[in-house]
Every structure is written in structure tokens, then in C-alpha cells.
Design an enzyme around this catalytic site. Structure first.
Site, mmCIF file in Angstrom:
data_model
loop_
_atom_site.group_PDB
_atom_site.id
_atom_site.type_symbol
_atom_site.label_atom_id
_atom_site.label_comp_id
_atom_site.label_asym_id
_atom_site.label_seq_id
_atom_site.Cartn_x
_atom_site.Cartn_y
_atom_site.Cartn_z
ATOM 1 N NE ARG A 1 -3.831 0.563 2.048
ATOM 2 C CZ ARG A 1 -5.000 0.570 2.707
ATOM 3 N NH1 ARG A 1 -5.150 1.360 3.755
ATOM 4 N NH2 ARG A 1 -5.996 -0.187 2.329
ATOM 5 C CG HIS B 1 -8.851 -0.327 -2.327
ATOM 6 N ND1 HIS B 1 -7.959 -1.329 -2.026
ATOM 7 C CD2 HIS B 1 -9.442 0.014 -1.149
ATOM 8 C CE1 HIS B 1 -8.009 -1.587 -0.743
ATOM 9 N NE2 HIS B 1 -8.903 -0.790 -0.181
ATOM 10 C CD GLN C 1 -12.993 -2.390 0.234
ATOM 11 O OE1 GLN C 1 -12.132 -2.170 1.070
ATOM 12 N NE2 GLN C 1 -14.136 -2.965 0.548
ATOM 13 C CG ASP D 1 -13.983 5.583 -0.096
ATOM 14 O OD1 ASP D 1 -13.767 5.389 1.121
ATOM 15 O OD2 ASP D 1 -13.058 5.700 -0.930
ATOM 16 C CB CYS E 1 -14.448 0.514 0.928
ATOM 17 S SG CYS E 1 -13.991 2.242 0.943
ATOM 18 N NE ARG F 1 -10.423 -5.802 1.278
ATOM 19 C CZ ARG F 1 -9.694 -4.729 1.613
ATOM 20 N NH1 ARG F 1 -10.251 -3.751 2.289
ATOM 21 N NH2 ARG F 1 -8.423 -4.612 1.261
HETATM 22 N N1 CP Z 1 -11.093 -0.604 3.180
HETATM 23 C C1 CP Z 1 -9.799 -0.671 3.498
HETATM 24 O O1 CP Z 1 -8.936 -0.917 2.645
HETATM 25 O O2 CP Z 1 -9.546 -0.485 4.808
HETATM 26 P P1 CP Z 1 -8.117 -0.228 5.451
HETATM 27 O O3 CP Z 1 -7.669 1.137 4.979
HETATM 28 O O4 CP Z 1 -8.343 -0.278 6.926
HETATM 29 O O5 CP Z 1 -7.175 -1.292 4.973
HETATM 30 N N1 NVA Z 2 -10.484 6.262 -0.769
HETATM 31 C C1 NVA Z 2 -9.945 5.877 0.511
HETATM 32 C C2 NVA Z 2 -10.067 4.400 0.685
HETATM 33 C C3 NVA Z 2 -9.599 3.884 2.009
HETATM 34 C C4 NVA Z 2 -9.713 2.390 2.117
HETATM 35 C C5 NVA Z 2 -8.503 6.314 0.625
HETATM 36 O O1 NVA Z 2 -7.761 6.210 -0.367
HETATM 37 O O2 NVA Z 2 -8.106 6.797 1.686
#
Ligand code: CP
Ligand code: NVA
Length: 311
Positions: A103, A130, A133, A222, A262, A290
Site C-alpha cells: 500500500r 483499490h 476491495q 467511501d 469500504c 476481505r
Molecule cells: N477498506 C480498506 O482498505 O480499509 P483499510 O484502509 O483499513 O485497509
Molecule cells: N479512498 C480511501 C479508501 C480507504 C480504504 C482512501 O484512499 O483513503
């Protein structure tokens, strides 16, 4: 099958369905407490430059449940932080690990890592996509409704990384997607242009959230402020306030509409507590899935792909 799991669009319909079908089997075994350990002695490296609750924990626990193990490689603790290149890091860690989940804000960094690594690289969220997800969310929809083809999903809010992956999924898996986004916050232009090339798909970007939900089976949202956008918080809260998922909006949808997010949620911003904890919400089950879907990704990338098989 691709070596890596970077974007939904990198896979064809059959391959995406293969992940979902395996996730169903894996969850059934999990529920019945039947051991399923195809990844004994395999190691997943986890590089998280941004915070994560669900992705990080579910990948680590998933790898353990599959018989392998996972190690955290915070970028600040490895020599990447002192100038070792991504290319060299990719080549070296490929000799120790069996897969990497990363990430990091830049999608380009993930692409470079994948190009130079000999092992599968999994995108745990970039500023553009993502994929874990959204594939997991489609698995959840199949579990709850029994199908996802032809279903109507209304995505309300920011045209961000999550929205981009929804568009890619609609292209491959043939459901209807209406995105209601304010002007200036529509999904990535390149992603929309790709969608436009497929005339038979039904992807619409509109401005009015009420129009988007009127015929929807799923309402999805989101956060309004994604990671890395904190300096825009004040402006975003103003622009997005008409896009809140609240009981007024939900009342305009079908009675059995399902609510998804999400997570993490900012209660009182993009969604009210009343809706999030209400009878139509499947948000907590969605988060659990997940784990099961990502176990399917790990198993398929590490055992069904000839290059990554080990006897
Ligand atoms: N939805 C999601 O990816 O959550 P986290 O940011 O907690 O991993
Ligand atoms: N759109 C959000 C998703 C988090 C899981 C972000 O990028 O922070």
C-alpha cells in the site's frame, strides 16, 4: 493469468470469477472450521506506507490461515528509506519472499515493483485503484443477493481510487454502475475513457445522488477525504455534503436496497450512523469478506500460476 494483482482490468471475466468462486469455497471451509493450508512454508511481505486496518490485518491473518506466514516491511525500516532503488529492492526481496502486498500512494511505484519482482505483487491500495476491495465487494454482493450480473450499483461521492476500481469491475463483470459525483470530483479521465470504449457496458456518471439511487440494488460510498488529501478537508466537506448517505436518500431507493462502504467510515460525514447501523447495511459482513477473497487471491497467484508453483 497475470503474475501480479494490480488492477481489476488486468484480468478477464473468467479469471475474476475464479477468484470469487474460490473465495466462496474458502469461506465455507472457514465457517465449518475445516483447515485449508495450501501455502505452507510460503511468506508474504507486507509493505504499508499508509495506515490500514482491514487490508493489513486480513492479509496477515489470511496468510497464516493458509499455512504460511507474513512479515511487515515498513518502508522506513528497510533500505528503501536510505535510497536503495525500488528495482534493486524488488530483485532482492524476491529471493526471500513468495509474494508482496503493498500500500503506497503512487500506483507507478507499485508497477515498477511488480515489473522488477519475480514474485506476485498485490496492490493493497494506491491513489488510483483499490482492486482487492472491489473484488471482495462483488463477492459480498454475490453472497447476499445470489448474483451480481445485471445488478445496479449506485456509487455516491468522490470519484476516487475506489470509484475507479468499480468502473473497471463493471466493465469486466457486466453490472450497471451509476456514479453520482460533484463536478470536479469525477473518476479518473483515463479510466472513464476506457469505459467509454465498451459501448455495451452501462456506466453513467451523473451529479444528482437522488437520481442515482432511485433504481439501485446497492448504495455504496467511501470517505470524502482520502489518504493524502487532508489539506483539502474543509473544501471537500462543503462540496460533498449533499452526497451524504442518510435516511432521506435511502428512502428514495428500493426497500431492499443494500448499503455498502469500504470503510473506514466518517460517521456523520459521508454516512449517518442511522444508515450505517440500519437494517439495510451489510458493511460489517463486507469488511469480513476481505479476508476470504484475499485468501483466494493469494492461493491462486501462488499455486495456480505455473511460474509461482512450488512442489
Ligand atoms: N477498506 C480498506 O482498505 O480499509 P483499510 O484502509 O483499513 O485497509
Ligand atoms: N479512498 C480511501 C479508501 C480507504 C480504504 C482512501 O484512499 O483513503
Amino acid at each position: 493469468m497475470q503474475k501480479d494483482f494490480l488492477r481489476i482490468l488486468d484480468f478477464n471475466t473468467e479469471e475474476l470469477e475464479e477468484f470469487i468462486l474460490l473465495a466462496i469455497e474458502i469461506k465455507e471451509k472457514f465457517v465449518k472450521k475445516i483447515f485449508h493450508k495450501p501455502l505452507v512454508d510460503r511468506t508474504l511481505g507486507m509493505i504499508f506506507d499508509n495506515p490500514s486496518t482491514r487490508t493489513r490485518i486480513s492479509f496477515e491473518v489470511g496468510m497464516l490461515q493458509l499455512g504460511g506466514h507474513a512479515i511487515s516491511l515498513n518502508s522506513n525500516d528497510i533500505q528503501l528509506s536510505r535510497g536503495e532503488t525500488i528495482q534493486d529492492t524488488a530483485r532482492i526481496i524476491s529471493r526471500f519472499l513468495d509474494a508482496i502486498v503493498i500500500r503506497t500512494p503512487s500506483h507507478e511505484v507499485v508497477e515498477i515493483l511488480a515489473k522488477h519482482a519475480d514474485i506476485p505483487v498485490i496492490n493493497g491500495l494506491t491513489e488510483r485503484f483499490h482492486p482487492c476491495q472491489i473484488l471482495s465487494d462483488i463477492f459480498t454482493i454475490k453472497e447476499k443477493k445470489g448474483y451480481y450480473k445485471g445488478i445496479h450499483i449506485a456509487y455516491i461521492g468522490d470519484g476516487n481510487n475506489v470509484a475507479n476500481s468499480w468502473i473497471s469491475a463493471a466493465l469486466r463483470l457486466k453490472f450497471h454502475l451509476t456514479l453520482a459525483c460533484p463536478e470536479g470530483f469525477r473518476p479518473n479521465r483515463e479510466v472513464l475513457e476506457t469505459a467509454g470504449k465498451y459501448a455495451e457496458t452501462e456506466i453513467q456518471v451523473i451529479e444528482n445522488p437522488y437520481d442515482a439511487v432511485s433504481d439501485a440494488d446497492i448504495i455504496y460510498t467511501d470517505v470524502w477525504v482520502s489518504m493524502g488529501q487532508d489539506s483539502e478537508t474543509k473544501k471537500r466537506k462543503e462540496v460533498f455534503s449533499p452526497y451524504q448517505i442518510n435516511s432521506n436518500l435511502v428512502e428514495k431507493a428500493k426497500k431492499d436496497v443494500l448499503i455498502m462502504h469500504c470503510l473506514p467510515a466518517h460517521r456523520g460525514e459521508e454516512i449517518t450512523s442511522q444508515v450505517m447501523d440500519g437494517k439495510n447495511s451489510i458493511i460489517i459482513d463486507q469488511a469480513e469478506n476481505r479476508l476470504h477473497l484475499q485468501k483466494a487471491i493469494l492461493e491462486i497467484l501462488l499455486t495456480r500460476n505455473e511460474k509461482n508453483k512450488k512442489e
